[in-house]
Design an enzyme around this catalytic site. Sequence first.
Site, short mmCIF file in Angstrom:
data_model
loop_
_atom_site.label_atom_id
_atom_site.label_comp_id
_atom_site.label_asym_id
_atom_site.label_seq_id
_atom_site.Cartn_x
_atom_site.Cartn_y
_atom_site.Cartn_z
N ARG A 211 3.70 -1.57 -4.36
CA ARG A 211 4.97 -0.81 -4.47
C ARG A 211 4.76 0.69 -4.17
O ARG A 211 5.37 1.55 -4.79
CB ARG A 211 5.60 -0.97 -5.86
N SER B 39 13.57 -5.29 -10.04
CA SER B 39 12.65 -4.88 -11.12
C SER B 39 12.81 -3.39 -11.37
O SER B 39 12.69 -2.59 -10.44
CB SER B 39 11.19 -5.13 -10.72
N GLU C 229 9.99 1.68 -11.26
CA GLU C 229 9.87 1.37 -9.82
C GLU C 229 11.05 1.96 -9.05
O GLU C 229 10.94 2.39 -7.91
CB GLU C 229 9.83 -0.15 -9.61
P1 FAD Z 1 17.48 2.54 -0.80
O1 FAD Z 1 17.74 2.13 -2.23
O2 FAD Z 1 18.63 3.00 0.00
O3 FAD Z 1 16.34 3.66 -0.79
C1 FAD Z 1 15.15 3.52 -1.53
C2 FAD Z 1 14.29 4.77 -1.34
O4 FAD Z 1 13.84 4.85 0.02
C3 FAD Z 1 15.06 6.07 -1.60
O5 FAD Z 1 14.15 7.00 -2.12
C4 FAD Z 1 15.53 6.50 -0.21
O6 FAD Z 1 15.72 7.90 -0.10
C5 FAD Z 1 14.37 6.03 0.65
N1 FAD Z 1 14.77 5.60 2.00
C6 FAD Z 1 15.61 4.59 2.31
N2 FAD Z 1 15.68 4.42 3.64
C7 FAD Z 1 14.86 5.35 4.19
C8 FAD Z 1 14.50 5.69 5.53
N3 FAD Z 1 15.00 5.04 6.59
N4 FAD Z 1 13.64 6.71 5.71
C9 FAD Z 1 13.12 7.40 4.66
N5 FAD Z 1 13.42 7.12 3.38
C10 FAD Z 1 14.28 6.11 3.14
N6 FAD Z 1 11.84 -4.99 -3.95
C11 FAD Z 1 10.66 -5.64 -3.72
O7 FAD Z 1 9.71 -5.01 -3.27
N7 FAD Z 1 10.54 -6.97 -3.96
C12 FAD Z 1 11.54 -7.72 -4.46
O8 FAD Z 1 11.39 -8.92 -4.67
C13 FAD Z 1 12.78 -7.08 -4.73
N8 FAD Z 1 13.82 -7.78 -5.25
C14 FAD Z 1 14.99 -7.15 -5.51
C15 FAD Z 1 16.06 -7.91 -6.04
C16 FAD Z 1 17.29 -7.32 -6.29
C17 FAD Z 1 18.41 -8.16 -6.85
C18 FAD Z 1 17.46 -5.94 -6.01
C19 FAD Z 1 18.81 -5.30 -6.24
C20 FAD Z 1 16.42 -5.18 -5.50
C21 FAD Z 1 15.17 -5.77 -5.25
N9 FAD Z 1 14.08 -5.05 -4.75
C22 FAD Z 1 12.89 -5.70 -4.46
C23 FAD Z 1 14.19 -3.59 -4.51
C24 FAD Z 1 14.82 -3.22 -3.15
O9 FAD Z 1 15.48 -4.33 -2.60
C25 FAD Z 1 13.79 -2.73 -2.15
O10 FAD Z 1 13.09 -1.62 -2.66
C26 FAD Z 1 14.43 -2.32 -0.81
O11 FAD Z 1 13.43 -2.10 0.16
C27 FAD Z 1 15.29 -1.08 -0.91
O12 FAD Z 1 15.97 -0.94 0.32
P2 FAD Z 1 17.25 -0.02 0.46
O13 FAD Z 1 17.59 0.06 1.91
O14 FAD Z 1 18.35 -0.52 -0.42
O15 FAD Z 1 16.70 1.35 -0.06
N1 EPU Z 2 8.14 -13.08 -17.57
C1 EPU Z 2 8.45 -13.20 -18.91
N2 EPU Z 2 9.70 -12.82 -19.31
C2 EPU Z 2 10.63 -12.34 -18.45
C3 EPU Z 2 10.29 -12.19 -17.10
C4 EPU Z 2 9.02 -12.57 -16.68
O1 EPU Z 2 7.65 -13.64 -19.72
O2 EPU Z 2 11.74 -12.05 -18.89
C5 EPU Z 2 6.82 -13.55 -17.12
C6 EPU Z 2 7.00 -14.82 -16.28
O3 EPU Z 2 7.02 -15.98 -17.09
C7 EPU Z 2 5.78 -14.80 -15.39
C8 EPU Z 2 5.55 -13.30 -15.18
O4 EPU Z 2 6.25 -12.63 -16.23
O5 EPU Z 2 4.68 -15.35 -16.03
C9 EPU Z 2 6.01 -12.79 -13.82
O6 EPU Z 2 7.40 -13.02 -13.67
P1 EPU Z 2 8.07 -13.24 -12.22
O7 EPU Z 2 7.33 -14.29 -11.46
O8 EPU Z 2 9.54 -13.43 -12.43
O9 EPU Z 2 7.81 -11.91 -11.42
P2 EPU Z 2 7.76 -10.38 -11.86
O10 EPU Z 2 6.33 -9.98 -12.00
O11 EPU Z 2 8.67 -10.13 -13.02
C10 EPU Z 2 7.53 -9.48 -9.43
C11 EPU Z 2 8.13 -8.40 -8.60
C12 EPU Z 2 9.46 -8.87 -8.03
C13 EPU Z 2 9.20 -10.08 -7.15
C14 EPU Z 2 8.57 -11.18 -8.02
C15 EPU Z 2 8.16 -12.40 -7.21
C16 EPU Z 2 7.38 -6.28 -9.45
C17 EPU Z 2 7.71 -5.06 -10.23
N3 EPU Z 2 8.32 -7.21 -9.39
O12 EPU Z 2 8.37 -9.70 -10.55
O13 EPU Z 2 9.98 -7.83 -7.22
O14 EPU Z 2 10.39 -10.57 -6.59
O15 EPU Z 2 7.37 -10.67 -8.64
O16 EPU Z 2 7.05 -12.11 -6.45
O17 EPU Z 2 6.28 -6.37 -8.91
C18 EPU Z 2 11.34 -5.87 -7.30
O18 EPU Z 2 10.34 -5.22 -6.96
O19 EPU Z 2 12.47 -5.34 -7.45
C19 EPU Z 2 11.23 -7.30 -7.52
C20 EPU Z 2 12.24 -8.07 -7.94
#
Ligand code: FAD
Ligand code: EPU
Length: 337
Positions: free
Chosen positions: A163, A237, A333
């Site tokens: 991240r 997250s 994050e």
């Molecule tokens: P924004 O929120 O618009 O911007 C994020 C940051 O990047 C800000 O600081 C912004 O200024 C900067 N920025 C954006 N675009 C640019 C650009 N073109 N040039 C320079 N700076 C820029 N993330 C994960 O890694 N894994 C996941 O599994 C994951 N699951 C998610 C699930 C949900 C339901 C949600 C809501 C979010 C999740 N995220 C996850 C977080 C998010 O989706 C990612 O971080 C995504 O890449 C953000 O993209 P955005 O375009 O919305 O960025």
């Molecule tokens: N867990 C709990 N309680 C909860 C949630 C999770 O005990 O309420 C335990 C689960 O049972 C599991 C562990 O925590 O053993 C990990 O949970 P999960 O697989 O749901 O993934 P996570 O670590 O919570 C990360 C990323 C996600 C990504 C998933 C899948 C980060 C900060 N988050 O979540 O990314 O989608 O793994 O790879 O690394 C994001 O960055 O926004 C994001 C959603």
Amino acid sequence: MIENQVSLKEYNTFGIDVQADSFCRFDSAEALQEILKSVDLKAQKYLILGGGSNILLTRDFDGIVLKNEVMGIHLIEETDEHYVVESGAGENWHQFVMHTLDQGWAGLENLSLIPGNVGASPMQNIGAYGVEIKDRFRSLKAFHLESGEVHEFDAAACEFGYRESVFKRRLKGQYIILSVTFNLLKKPDLKTEYGAIKGELEAQGISNPTIKDVSNAVIRIRQSKLPDPAELGNAGSFFKNPVVPIEQFEQISADHPDIPNYPAGEGHRKLAAGWLIEKAGFKGLREGHCGMHTKQALVLVNYGDATGEEIYAYSGKVLETVKAKFGVELEREVNIV
Ligand code: FAD
Ligand code: EPU
């Protein structure tokens, strides 16, 4: 065109209603250069905006929001192993992934259904289910605000980590990412060992999965626990999974042998923040208009009318309680604006 006093509610997945002093969109480096003739970014605050899915807006924004809408997906080269594919930063990430899978270009299937745009994907090296974009990343082009030049970055120059990237640290605020290029695979290299993917494929009776099968499994898993921002405001997250020294992990696991943990380089372990937050009593705990999600304690949700300040204050309480109970310092994050 520069608009004044624009509500950002539609532009962030937390659904926070704050105003930006000014707001404008650009769809190319040239359009951006044109805007910068009349806007002096040295003299005012600015926010580069993609899909707004990883930001928490805590107050009205007294500066200019630059919304990146650089579009276009191009196959730019084919090698023996790779399809080299460039995407404009303004493309929606999930739609881009779906497009690559439809073409039979492998490698991004585990990253299906992540919200946001392609341009933000290198910012925090997005990752899920055992894959991060650094695994398929080739290069990116970014506009250097200071010089007005477009610079190219390879993976090493991006300094990707968990991240993390150079754009969140040393070069924060200095570049606008315009496009990202990926090395997609001709021969799929499926990552199905992680978490629930295997179980999900088995439940579907699939023993020889395609890239589409893996993508569909990831989509189903995500939909089962992550809230849809269209229904419940959130930014995924809220905290990172903390990396702690092995001695600290051993101390915690002596009292809590069930704590989920993962390798994190020599002498360290990564802990599951969701587990720590759940054990600290915050899972599903609503206070005012926000709380940690009932199905995933790492996701902070807005029940409708929360302010950014309220969400930030609640996240502070989570931080303090986890620190007091486990001695572990969580790090947000989500980008706080
Ligand atoms: P924004 O929120 O618009 O911007 C994020 C940051 O990047 C800000 O600081 C912004 O200024 C900067 N920025 C954006 N675009 C640019 C650009 N073109 N040039 C320079 N700076 C820029 N993330 C994960 O890694 N894994 C996941 O599994 C994951 N699951 C998610 C699930 C949900 C339901 C949600 C809501 C979010 C999740 N995220 C996850 C977080 C998010 O989706 C990612 O971080 C995504 O890449 C953000 O993209 P955005 O375009 O919305 O960025
Ligand atoms: N867990 C709990 N309680 C909860 C949630 C999770 O005990 O309420 C335990 C689960 O049972 C599991 C562990 O925590 O053993 C990990 O949970 P999960 O697989 O749901 O993934 P996570 O670590 O919570 C990360 C990323 C996600 C990504 C998933 C899948 C980060 C900060 N988050 O979540 O990314 O989608 O793994 O790879 O690394 C994001 O960055 O926004 C994001 C959603």
